[in-house]
Scaffold this motif. Structure first.
Motif, mmCIF file in Angstrom:
data_model
loop_
_atom_site.group_PDB
_atom_site.id
_atom_site.type_symbol
_atom_site.label_atom_id
_atom_site.label_comp_id
_atom_site.label_asym_id
_atom_site.label_seq_id
_atom_site.Cartn_x
_atom_site.Cartn_y
_atom_site.Cartn_z
ATOM 1 N N ILE A 77 0.837 -1.204 0.000
ATOM 2 C CA ILE A 77 0.000 0.000 0.000
ATOM 3 C C ILE A 77 0.875 1.259 0.000
ATOM 4 C CG2 ILE A 77 -1.692 1.315 1.364
ATOM 5 C CD1 ILE A 77 -2.988 -1.051 0.112
ATOM 6 N N VAL A 78 1.939 1.212 0.813
ATOM 7 C CA VAL A 78 2.850 2.374 0.852
ATOM 8 C C VAL A 78 3.475 2.570 -0.532
ATOM 9 C CG1 VAL A 78 4.949 3.325 1.895
ATOM 10 C CG2 VAL A 78 3.333 2.068 3.312
ATOM 11 N N LYS A 79 3.882 1.458 -1.147
ATOM 12 C CA LYS A 79 4.489 1.529 -2.488
ATOM 13 C C LYS A 79 3.498 2.050 -3.526
ATOM 14 C CE LYS A 79 8.220 -1.767 -3.214
ATOM 15 N NZ LYS A 79 8.517 -3.140 -3.586
ATOM 16 N N LEU A 80 2.248 1.780 -3.288
ATOM 17 C CA LEU A 80 1.210 2.202 -4.224
ATOM 18 C C LEU A 80 0.958 3.709 -4.128
ATOM 19 C CD1 LEU A 80 -1.085 1.275 -6.215
ATOM 20 C CD2 LEU A 80 -2.571 1.164 -4.210
ATOM 21 N N TYR A 81 0.869 4.199 -2.901
ATOM 22 C CA TYR A 81 0.476 5.603 -2.716
ATOM 23 C C TYR A 81 1.643 6.591 -2.748
ATOM 24 C CZ TYR A 81 -4.354 4.324 -1.802
ATOM 25 O OH TYR A 81 -5.638 3.871 -1.943
ATOM 26 N N ALA A 82 2.843 6.137 -2.384
ATOM 27 C CA ALA A 82 3.973 7.070 -2.324
ATOM 28 C C ALA A 82 4.274 7.723 -3.682
ATOM 29 C CB ALA A 82 5.213 6.369 -1.767
ATOM 30 N N PRO A 83 4.296 6.959 -4.794
ATOM 31 C CA PRO A 83 4.574 7.608 -6.076
ATOM 32 C C PRO A 83 3.491 8.616 -6.474
ATOM 33 C CG PRO A 83 4.936 5.245 -6.236
ATOM 34 C CD PRO A 83 4.257 5.485 -4.924
ATOM 35 N N THR A 84 2.246 8.334 -6.098
ATOM 36 C CA THR A 84 1.167 9.285 -6.404
ATOM 37 C C THR A 84 1.384 10.583 -5.636
ATOM 38 O OG1 THR A 84 -0.262 7.347 -6.476
ATOM 39 C CG2 THR A 84 -1.350 9.494 -6.520
ATOM 40 N N ALA A 85 1.743 10.433 -4.341
ATOM 41 C CA ALA A 85 2.031 11.622 -3.537
ATOM 42 C C ALA A 85 3.240 12.361 -4.108
ATOM 43 C CB ALA A 85 2.296 11.215 -2.090
ATOM 44 N N ALA A 86 4.246 11.587 -4.550
ATOM 45 C CA ALA A 86 5.452 12.202 -5.109
ATOM 46 C C ALA A 86 5.110 13.043 -6.340
ATOM 47 C CB ALA A 86 6.473 11.127 -5.466
ATOM 48 N N ALA A 87 4.202 12.538 -7.165
ATOM 49 C CA ALA A 87 3.803 13.286 -8.362
ATOM 50 C C ALA A 87 3.111 14.597 -7.968
ATOM 51 C CB ALA A 87 2.874 12.427 -9.223
ATOM 52 N N SER A 88 2.284 14.539 -6.929
ATOM 53 C CA SER A 88 1.604 15.761 -6.473
ATOM 54 C C SER A 88 2.608 16.759 -5.894
ATOM 55 C CB SER A 88 0.561 15.429 -5.407
ATOM 56 O OG SER A 88 -0.344 14.473 -5.895
ATOM 57 N N VAL A 89 3.571 16.236 -5.133
ATOM 58 C CA VAL A 89 4.612 17.110 -4.565
ATOM 59 C C VAL A 89 5.401 17.766 -5.697
ATOM 60 C CG1 VAL A 89 6.796 17.115 -3.276
ATOM 61 C CG2 VAL A 89 4.825 15.877 -2.372
ATOM 62 N N ARG A 90 5.680 16.979 -6.732
ATOM 63 C CA ARG A 90 6.427 17.513 -7.874
ATOM 64 C C ARG A 90 5.692 18.713 -8.474
ATOM 65 N NH1 ARG A 90 7.777 12.984 -9.986
ATOM 66 N NH2 ARG A 90 5.962 12.656 -11.294
ATOM 67 N N GLY A 91 4.393 18.592 -8.571
ATOM 68 C CA GLY A 91 3.583 19.691 -9.118
ATOM 69 C C GLY A 91 3.723 20.953 -8.268
ATOM 70 N N VAL A 92 3.694 20.796 -6.956
ATOM 71 C CA VAL A 92 3.810 21.955 -6.058
ATOM 72 C C VAL A 92 5.199 22.588 -6.181
ATOM 73 C CG1 VAL A 92 3.762 22.717 -3.657
ATOM 74 C CG2 VAL A 92 2.138 20.998 -4.434
ATOM 75 N N LEU A 93 6.226 21.747 -6.255
ATOM 76 C CA LEU A 93 7.591 22.279 -6.326
ATOM 77 C C LEU A 93 7.840 22.978 -7.664
ATOM 78 C CD1 LEU A 93 9.700 19.497 -4.549
ATOM 79 C CD2 LEU A 93 8.650 21.547 -3.598
ATOM 80 N N GLU A 94 7.226 22.445 -8.722
ATOM 81 C CA GLU A 94 7.360 23.120 -10.014
ATOM 82 C C GLU A 94 6.682 24.490 -9.967
ATOM 83 O OE1 GLU A 94 5.983 20.326 -12.912
ATOM 84 O OE2 GLU A 94 7.839 19.138 -12.783
ATOM 85 N N GLU A 95 5.549 24.511 -9.304
ATOM 86 C CA GLU A 95 4.836 25.785 -9.115
ATOM 87 C C GLU A 95 5.708 26.773 -8.344
ATOM 88 O OE1 GLU A 95 1.045 26.478 -6.585
ATOM 89 O OE2 GLU A 95 0.546 24.929 -8.048
ATOM 90 N N ARG B 123 8.938 26.736 -8.120
ATOM 91 C CA ARG B 123 10.080 27.133 -8.933
ATOM 92 C C ARG B 123 9.686 28.224 -9.927
ATOM 93 N NH1 ARG B 123 13.475 23.132 -12.792
ATOM 94 N NH2 ARG B 123 13.727 22.045 -10.847
ATOM 95 N N GLU B 124 8.527 28.060 -10.530
ATOM 96 C CA GLU B 124 8.067 29.074 -11.484
ATOM 97 C C GLU B 124 7.846 30.413 -10.794
ATOM 98 O OE1 GLU B 124 4.655 27.481 -13.452
ATOM 99 O OE2 GLU B 124 5.830 25.815 -14.286
ATOM 100 N N ALA B 125 7.443 30.352 -9.518
ATOM 101 C CA ALA B 125 7.215 31.597 -8.780
ATOM 102 C C ALA B 125 8.535 32.327 -8.534
ATOM 103 C CB ALA B 125 6.520 31.306 -7.456
ATOM 104 N N GLY B 126 9.656 31.581 -8.538
ATOM 105 C CA GLY B 126 10.967 32.199 -8.379
ATOM 106 C C GLY B 126 11.303 32.456 -6.932
ATOM 107 N N ILE B 127 12.567 32.836 -6.721
ATOM 108 C CA ILE B 127 13.051 32.970 -5.352
ATOM 109 C C ILE B 127 12.574 34.242 -4.679
ATOM 110 C CG2 ILE B 127 15.099 31.578 -5.727
ATOM 111 C CD1 ILE B 127 16.706 34.141 -5.894
ATOM 112 N N TYR B 128 11.952 35.143 -5.444
ATOM 113 C CA TYR B 128 11.527 36.392 -4.828
ATOM 114 C C TYR B 128 10.030 36.429 -4.586
ATOM 115 C CZ TYR B 128 16.170 37.760 -6.052
ATOM 116 O OH TYR B 128 17.527 37.791 -6.152
ATOM 117 N N ALA B 129 9.410 35.247 -4.569
ATOM 118 C CA ALA B 129 7.957 35.192 -4.490
ATOM 119 C C ALA B 129 7.383 36.004 -3.337
ATOM 120 C CB ALA B 129 7.506 33.743 -4.362
ATOM 121 N N GLU B 130 8.078 36.072 -2.234
ATOM 122 C CA GLU B 130 7.522 36.751 -1.060
ATOM 123 C C GLU B 130 8.290 38.016 -0.724
ATOM 124 O OE1 GLU B 130 5.116 35.905 1.584
ATOM 125 O OE2 GLU B 130 4.166 34.861 -0.057
ATOM 126 N N SER B 131 9.212 38.419 -1.597
ATOM 127 C CA SER B 131 10.107 39.501 -1.192
ATOM 128 C C SER B 131 9.399 40.835 -1.034
ATOM 129 C CB SER B 131 11.259 39.637 -2.179
ATOM 130 O OG SER B 131 10.746 39.972 -3.436
#
Lengths: 162, 210
Positions: free
Chosen positions: A110-128, A130-138
């Motif tokens: 079950i862990v093996k099943l759900y972890a990659p799905t969560a990883a894909a969602s995390v990837r989406g957030v991190l890409e978001e 990254r696109e926002a850039g390092i000054y997003a909150e400056s």
């Protein structure tokens, strides 16, 4: 790659990790980058997220080199199985990974099943992020250094009883 | 590289102690762990061989209140100094925000110091960075021993790039020079962080989502 996460990004990451804990019946999980920085974590009651992150990033990087040695490119999942507790690490991208800690009452499958799905969602957030850039909150945050010359101070000597 | 979490108001920075085998990198972290105020430190973890030689890395988290409104976490690492562990050094060096190069001051160790510094330059370059921009300081360790090279010679040998860096003499086993080195590299890393995140090299505004 440097990450700057806004509270919105952190909320999204936290929801993903909370969902993963519920779905997989794992005890705790965390997301870290290849430098060993903790991006977010959930459910870790006793373990130090910083140490887990440093060791996890190290292990995953070393395993990646083993994979390359075998001409495999990467091992997307690394599993360390113990008698009572196990750890599964899953690549989010080349720069981040998700680590899941689970006990023998949870199913590895079950862990093996759900972890990659969560990883894909995390990837989406991190890409978001990254696109926002390092000054997003400056606009709202200014970094002001304290005047003190010493960033770190020695421990106070123990008081001598009179 | 640095990681900023506006949700938890945390900044994470990574500092790596680099240098030839047995120069005193692990001793630096041990002394810091022993002498630093308790509220600033986490556990020191060493992945070492049975002979106490660093196999993978040593790790210790430190916390400081140096940036207003943020908790600043420093992740302190050492690399294994032995030549054969170069791949491990590359892995540990990933994403470093600052480096302390620890040199062994003893005369017979000069060749190893130079080789290790060249190895640092190469590994920094391979991760797309450069010692021209990555903050680093030098520490000339083991000054208490008899057979040591003069500071000027070490400067000539290791601190000879276009821009000279801060350097410190130390006897890490006695704690001498350890905190001066730590504070200097932390300050350099923080200065670079501030410049990068509030400085002149801002990214175009159209890329910013607020």
């Amino acid at each position: 790659m440097a990450y700057t996460l806004t509270p919105q990004h952190v909320d999204k990451l936290h929801r993903i990790l909370d969902d993963l804990l519920v779905q997989s019946e794992a005890e705790g999980c965390l997301v870290c980058d290849q430098a060993g920085h903790v991006l977010d974590h959930a459910g870790l009651a006793t373990q130090s997220p910083q140490l887990l992150s440093a060791l996890g990033a190290g292990v995953f990087a070393a395993t990646g080199e083993l994979a390359r040695l075998l001409g495999e490119g990467e091992f997307s999942i690394v599993l360390h199985e113990g008698n009572r507790k196990s750890i599964l690490m899953c690549a989010v991208s080349e720069e981040a990974l998700i680590t899941v800690i689970f006990s023998d009452s949870a199913s590895v499958g079950i862990v093996k099943l759900y972890a990659p799905t969560a990883a894909a969602s995390v990837r989406g957030v991190l890409e978001e992020a990254r696109e926002a850039g390092i000054y997003a909150e400056s606009e709202t945050a200014a970094f002001v250094l304290s005047d003190s010359d010493a960033v770190f101070k020695l421990a106070e000597p123990a008081a001598v009883p009179s | 590289m640095a990681f900023i979490n506006y949700g938890s108001r945390e900044i994470q920075l990574k500092i790596v102690y680099y240098g030839p085998g047995l120069c005193g990198k692990t001793t630096n972290l041990q002394i810091i762990h022993e002498m630093i105020s308790p509220q600033s430190k986490g556990d020191l973890t060493s992945l070492a061989t049975a002979q106490d030689r660093t196999l993978f890395f040593d790790f210790m988290p430190l916390v400081a209140d140096v940036i207003a409104g943020f908790k600043t976490r420093f992740q302190m690492y050492t690399v294994p100094g032995q030549v054969m562990y170069n791949m491990t050094r590359r892995l540990v060096l990933r994403g470093a925000d600052g480096v302390v190069f620890v040199a062994d001051s003893q005369w017979p160790k000069m060749e190893e110091n130079v080789e290790s510094f060249a190895n640092l330059e190469e590994n920094v370059r391979l991760q797309g960075d450069s010692l021209d921009t990555l903050p680093y300081v030098l520490q000339y360790n083991k000054r208490d021993l008899n057979d040591v090279a003069p500071r000027n010679y070490l400067e000539f040998l290791l601190n000879n790039r276009a821009e000279r860096q801060l350097s410190f003499e130390s006897t890490a086993t006695r704690g001498e020079g350890v905190f001066e080195t730590l504070n200097a590299v932390a300050r350099l890393v923080l200065d670079r962080f501030i410049t990068t995140h509030t400085g002149r090299e801002r990214q175009p505004r159209e890329l910013v989502l607020v």
